[in-house]
Design a protein around this motif. Structure first.
Motif, PDB file in Angstrom:
ATOM      1  N   UNK A  74       0.849  -1.189   0.000  1.00 49.98           N
ATOM      2  CA  UNK A  74       0.000   0.000   0.000  1.00 49.98           C
ATOM      3  C   UNK A  74       0.883   1.238   0.000  1.00 49.98           C
ATOM      4  N   UNK A  75       0.691   2.152  -0.940  1.00 49.73           N
ATOM      5  CA  UNK A  75       1.537   3.349  -1.008  1.00 49.73           C
ATOM      6  C   UNK A  75       1.230   4.304   0.131  1.00 49.73           C
ATOM      7  N   UNK A  76       2.152   5.237   0.366  1.00 51.94           N
ATOM      8  CA  UNK A  76       1.923   6.279   1.365  1.00 51.94           C
ATOM      9  C   UNK A  76       0.711   7.119   0.966  1.00 51.94           C
ATOM     10  N   UNK A  77       0.003   7.575   1.959  1.00 51.77           N
ATOM     11  CA  UNK A  77      -1.198   8.367   1.718  1.00 51.77           C
ATOM     12  C   UNK A  77      -0.843   9.774   1.257  1.00 51.77           C
ATOM     13  N   UNK A  78      -1.615  10.300   0.307  1.00 49.91           N
ATOM     14  CA  UNK A  78      -1.438  11.690  -0.108  1.00 49.91           C
ATOM     15  C   UNK A  78      -1.876  12.641   1.006  1.00 49.91           C
ATOM     16  N   UNK A  79      -2.852  12.181   1.800  1.00 45.73           N
ATOM     17  CA  UNK A  79      -3.337  12.983   2.919  1.00 45.73           C
ATOM     18  C   UNK A  79      -3.227  12.151   4.194  1.00 45.73           C
ATOM     19  N   UNK A  80      -2.039  12.139   4.833  1.00 45.99           N
ATOM     20  CA  UNK A  80      -1.865  11.295   6.025  1.00 45.99           C
ATOM     21  C   UNK A  80      -2.742  11.717   7.196  1.00 45.99           C
ATOM     22  N   UNK A  81      -3.287  12.927   7.150  1.00 50.47           N
ATOM     23  CA  UNK A  81      -4.141  13.363   8.264  1.00 50.47           C
ATOM     24  C   UNK A  81      -5.418  12.537   8.364  1.00 50.47           C
ATOM     25  N   UNK A  82      -5.747  11.798   7.303  1.00 51.65           N
ATOM     26  CA  UNK A  82      -6.911  10.907   7.374  1.00 51.65           C
ATOM     27  C   UNK A  82      -6.646   9.698   8.264  1.00 51.65           C
ATOM     28  N   UNK A  83      -5.356   9.420   8.511  1.00 58.40           N
ATOM     29  CA  UNK A  83      -4.992   8.232   9.281  1.00 58.40           C
ATOM     30  C   UNK A  83      -4.251   8.575  10.565  1.00 58.40           C
ATOM     31  N   UNK A  84      -3.513   9.670  10.572  1.00 57.34           N
ATOM     32  CA  UNK A  84      -2.701  10.049  11.727  1.00 57.34           C
ATOM     33  C   UNK A  84      -3.069  11.456  12.182  1.00 57.34           C
TER      34      UNK A  84
END
Length: 565
Positions: A1-11
């Motif tokens: 799974x690639x890194x998220x473009x918007x990590x704020x959705x997960x962290x």
């Protein structure tokens, strides 16, 4: 799974500490903390193959040698190896008078009793009790309420008191860790620690150790410092507690967090030599200690022979110390870059003439000699190096102090060798290259001095008479001039038609005392404008000068190496 473009959705960002009048940013570290090595416990449980008794004993001895006074020797309830090592230290009376051992136990009755059993007969010991208190552990791992988690700590504290009472001949100390402190609510950590203190009853003269771990580093080190200051300022009966830090390196700032935590009021630092530990490691005790040292603070730990420390740590952990690890890495005091080498070389030259001056050498925050490192390893040469690098190597290894223009001339020879070999050049490589470039006691040579004598004519001029091998055939030659150098130059001109116009001449002693040799350097211009260099080395400075002239003559004769001015 690639890194998220918007990590704020997960962290989500870590919350700030409500401390608007924080004091730690204006403080400095002026004294060392109490040091606790957990190499034999936290470090040991993080390596692929845990240490056997031989390695544990060797590591224990090393920790004592460098001056660690509190050593966490294991988790006695983990198994027979741990238990037997701890009891063995006590039975064999291997614990120095000024060293206190520490054992770790979860807040479980059977584990606590087993821990005290391992310490029977100890003169003095610390029992380290812990249980996790943060929301993630309460909700996910334990599925317990705050009160349930606090009750575990209180029950464990009572068991510490009860078990210690059964062995009154041992001087007991208690340590409590609200594990996962850095991700727990500060008010709850304070509540649990206060409850433990109420059971133990510490005093200023017999304090409890409250260890506040960043079990998983989850925020920038300034947040951890805020947590420590907030805790210290709000802990009842603060004078009866030693505040201890146990940082991890998940964000790469375990050392910074420990340093800021000390500024925030902590008294003690736990960690491992070179930062071994779970995941990305614990706080590196070597780095924190040596950081203090470079600020003029005695850390109370002795790393005068850093390579011996590394050898033992690597043997026991079966893990390498990274070549770039602060202070200890093989390459941390090494410069390959030409500009770095030049600055370091000039720094050493300046330092040698400034008695009683503070250490100021570019690119070197500490004198490598303080850690038992030789200056020869400071500058190493590869294709990225400049003239200052190989000049330093020749000076350290051979005692040669090359004039700047000779350094520039020799540079092309070194670069060619580095490109041809495709590797780092060692001292022997550079010395061989130098001898070949300037025909210093190396074959083939067109001209080679066999012997000579000097006399003075009636008109005051000098007469040079000598035997020179020309392509292996000895020839007797002579000439005269105003001095030795000019008489030899005249001889070379008259005998072989070789015109050398001296632009610069320097000489120096190589070493001191009766065994010192002399080096002579000669920069000459040829009639066509090319520049050649000559180098002579001999026990006698006059003979060194003669050899330098013949060296320049060889360079002129062979052609390659002569350059335009």
């Amino acid at each position: 799974m690639p890194m998220l473009k918007d990590p704020s959705r997960k962290y989500q960002p870590f919350p700030q500490v409500p401390l608007t009048d924080r004091q730690w940013p204006s403080r400095t570290i002026t004294a060392p903390p109490r040091w606790l090595s957990t190499d034999l416990r936290d470090g040991n449980q993080s390596i692929i193959d845990p240490m056997d008794a031989v390695k544990k004993n060797r590591f224990f001895d090393l920790l004592c040698e460098v001056g660690v006074k509190e050593i966490e020797v294991g988790f006695p309830a983990a198994g027979a190896t741990e238990f037997d090592f701890i009891t063995g230290l006590i039975k064999a009376d291997r614990i120095p008078e000024d060293v206190v051992i520490q054992v770790l136990t979860q807040s479980r009755e059977d584990l606590i009793r087993r821990s005290f059993e391992s310490l029977q007969g100890a003169r003095e010991a610390i029992v380290h009790l812990y249980n996790a208190v943060s929301p993630a552990w309460r909700d996910i791992v334990f599925r317990m309420s705050r009160e349930d988690v606090k009750a575990i700590a209180v029950k464990g504290a009572q068991l510490l008191v009860d078990e210690a009472a059964k062995q009154p001949d041992t001087k007991w100390h208690f340590q409590y860790s609200p594990e996962t402190f850095s991700t727990a609510e500060l008010d709850f950590s304070l509540e649990v620690c206060e409850a433990v203190m109420n059971i133990v009853g510490p005093t200023k003269d017999w304090p409890i150790i409250l260890n506040l771990p960043a079990t998983v580093e989850a925020a920038t080190p300034n947040v951890y410092a805020d947590q420590i200051e907030y805790f210290c300022r709000n802990l009842p009966n603060r004078e009866a507690a030693v505040i201890s830090l146990h940082t991890h390196n998940d964000r790469g700032t375990g050392v910074a967090a420990a340093e800021l935590g000390m500024m925030a009021g902590a008294d003690r630092v736990e960690g491992c030599l070179f930062g071994n530990g779970e995941r990305t490691g614990n706080c590196c005790l070597v780095t924190v200690a040596m950081n203090m040292y470079t600020q003029g603070v005695d850390p109370g730990l002795d790393f005068s022979d850093i390579d011996k420390v590394i050898e033992t740590v690597e043997y026991c952990n079966q893990l390498p110390v990274h070549p770039r690890h602060p202070y200890g890495g093989e390459l941390v005091f090494t410069a390959f870059s030409g500009s770095h080498q030049d600055a370091i070389k000039k720094g050493f030259e300046a330092h040698s003439t400034q008695n009683n001056e503070y250490w100021r050498v570019p690119y070197l925050p500490i004198d490598p000699a303080d850690l038992g490192r030789s200056y020869e390893a400071v500058i190493r040469v590869n294709s990225q190096s400049g003239k200052g690098g190989f000049a330093w190597v020749l000076e350290q290894g051979q005692g040669l102090k090359l004039p700047k223009r000779l350094q520039a001339d020799f540079s092309k020879h070194v670069q060619q060798m580095a490109d041809d070999l495709g590797r780092e050049l060692n001292g022997e490589d550079i010395w061989t290259c130098f001898r070949k470039a300037y025909y210093v006691k190396v074959e083939p040579r067109h001209f080679r001095l066999v012997d000579y004598e000097e006399s003075r004519a009636g008109d005051g001029t000098r007469i040079f008479t000598g035997t020179v091998e020309v392509d292996g055939e000895p020839q007797r030659i002579s000439g005269r001039g105003k001095g030795l150098v000019s008489s030899v130059l005249a001889t070379i001109r008259d005998a072989y038609g070789l015109e050398l116009d001296v632009l610069d001449y320097t000489e120096h002693a190589m070493g001191k005392g009766s065994d010192a040799r002399a080096a002579a350097y000669l920069e000459c211009a040829l009639p066509d404008g090319r520049i050649v260099w000559g180098v002579g080395i001999d026990e006698d400075v006059a003979t060194a000068s003669v050899r330098a002239i013949l060296s320049a003559a060889n360079s002129a004769h062979h052609g390659p190496g002569a350059t335009k001015p």
